[in-house]
Scaffold this motif. Structure first.
Motif, short mmCIF file in Angstrom:
data_model
loop_
_atom_site.label_atom_id
_atom_site.label_comp_id
_atom_site.label_asym_id
_atom_site.label_seq_id
_atom_site.Cartn_x
_atom_site.Cartn_y
_atom_site.Cartn_z
N ILE A 44 0.84 -1.20 0.00
CA ILE A 44 0.00 0.00 0.00
C ILE A 44 0.88 1.25 0.00
CG2 ILE A 44 -1.71 1.32 1.32
CD1 ILE A 44 -2.77 -1.42 2.32
N CYS A 45 1.96 1.24 0.78
CA CYS A 45 2.90 2.36 0.78
C CYS A 45 3.52 2.56 -0.60
CB CYS A 45 3.99 2.15 1.83
SG CYS A 45 3.43 2.28 3.54
N ASP A 46 3.86 1.46 -1.27
CA ASP A 46 4.41 1.55 -2.63
C ASP A 46 3.41 2.19 -3.58
OD1 ASP A 46 6.74 0.36 -1.79
OD2 ASP A 46 6.21 -1.64 -2.53
N GLU A 47 2.15 1.84 -3.45
CA GLU A 47 1.12 2.43 -4.31
C GLU A 47 0.93 3.91 -4.01
OE1 GLU A 47 -1.71 3.16 -7.15
OE2 GLU A 47 -0.27 1.54 -6.99
N LEU A 48 0.96 4.28 -2.74
CA LEU A 48 0.87 5.71 -2.38
C LEU A 48 2.05 6.48 -2.98
CD1 LEU A 48 -0.25 5.45 1.34
CD2 LEU A 48 -1.52 6.57 -0.49
N ASN A 49 3.23 5.89 -2.91
CA ASN A 49 4.41 6.54 -3.48
C ASN A 49 4.27 6.68 -4.99
OD1 ASN A 49 7.05 7.67 -3.30
ND2 ASN A 49 7.87 5.72 -4.04
N SER A 50 3.82 5.63 -5.64
CA SER A 50 3.62 5.67 -7.08
C SER A 50 2.57 6.72 -7.47
CB SER A 50 3.19 4.29 -7.57
OG SER A 50 2.85 4.31 -8.93
N PHE A 51 1.49 6.77 -6.71
CA PHE A 51 0.43 7.74 -6.99
C PHE A 51 0.92 9.16 -6.76
CE2 PHE A 51 -3.70 9.85 -6.01
CZ PHE A 51 -4.33 9.59 -7.22
N MET A 52 1.76 9.36 -5.76
CA MET A 52 2.31 10.68 -5.47
C MET A 52 3.11 11.19 -6.67
SD MET A 52 4.75 11.83 -2.31
CE MET A 52 6.09 10.78 -2.83
N HIS A 53 3.83 10.29 -7.34
CA HIS A 53 4.65 10.70 -8.49
C HIS A 53 3.80 11.09 -9.69
CE1 HIS A 53 8.53 10.02 -6.72
NE2 HIS A 53 8.11 8.86 -6.25
N CYS A 54 2.52 10.73 -9.69
CA CYS A 54 1.63 11.15 -10.78
C CYS A 54 1.40 12.65 -10.79
CB CYS A 54 0.28 10.44 -10.66
SG CYS A 54 0.32 8.69 -10.94
N PHE A 55 1.66 13.31 -9.68
CA PHE A 55 1.39 14.74 -9.58
C PHE A 55 2.61 15.59 -9.96
CE2 PHE A 55 -1.71 12.70 -6.93
CZ PHE A 55 -2.87 13.37 -7.27
N ARG A 56 3.66 14.95 -10.42
CA ARG A 56 4.85 15.69 -10.86
C ARG A 56 4.80 15.82 -12.37
NH1 ARG A 56 8.92 12.71 -6.76
NH2 ARG A 56 8.12 13.73 -4.92
#
Length: 144
Positions: A44-56
């Motif tokens: 779940i942390c990995d997915e949050l990190n991946s999703f966070m990078h979508c905003f860059r």
């Protein structure tokens, strides 16, 4: 000592060894459960990190990416994280879904300013980062 005394002593020895073996099995089982729990929390942390990078950058999460985020992070977080962390992740998803809907309408040139919505949508990345930090802290606490 008679034969019955030897048999009783042997029975006591076997029961003690059985109890030790059972205790070790319980310890190993608890350890395996903690490892499994940690693996799910980490994904779940990995997915949050991946999703966070979508905003860059210039691109923001599209509908398919939001659906993937929901399935990989939002829904499982209810099981593996505290209610407050799950609620925070759920609010991020709801806000992103709303921004995506507004952005879709704004791109048609009606009612909404596309640039304002993009700015608001991009700001969700900071909330995702905060959710990631909360999730990481809970993951660390779970294995301690």
């Amino acid at each position: 000592m008679e034969l019955t005394d030897y048999l009783a002593f042997l029975a006591i020895l076997v029961s003690l060894l059985s109890a030790l073996y059972s205790r070790q099995a319980v310890v190993n089982s608890k350890r395996a459960n903690n490892i499994s729990l940690h693996a799910h929390m980490t994904s779940i942390c990995d997915e949050l990190n991946s999703f966070m990078h979508c905003f860059r950058g210039m691109h923001l999460p599209d509908f398919d990416r939001l659906h993937e985020f929901k399935n990989k992070a939002v829904l499982p977080s209810e099981i593996y994280f505290s209610a407050s962390t799950h609620q925070f992740i759920l609010e991020i998803f709801d806000r992103c879904k709303l921004h995506h809907m507004y952005l879709s309408v704004a791109e048609t040139g009606e009612q909404f300013n596309e640039y304002e919505i993009r700015d608001e949508y991009e700001s969700e990345g900071k909330l995702v980062q905060k959710a990631l930090e909360l999730a990481i802290q809970e993951t660390k606490n779970a294995i301690a």
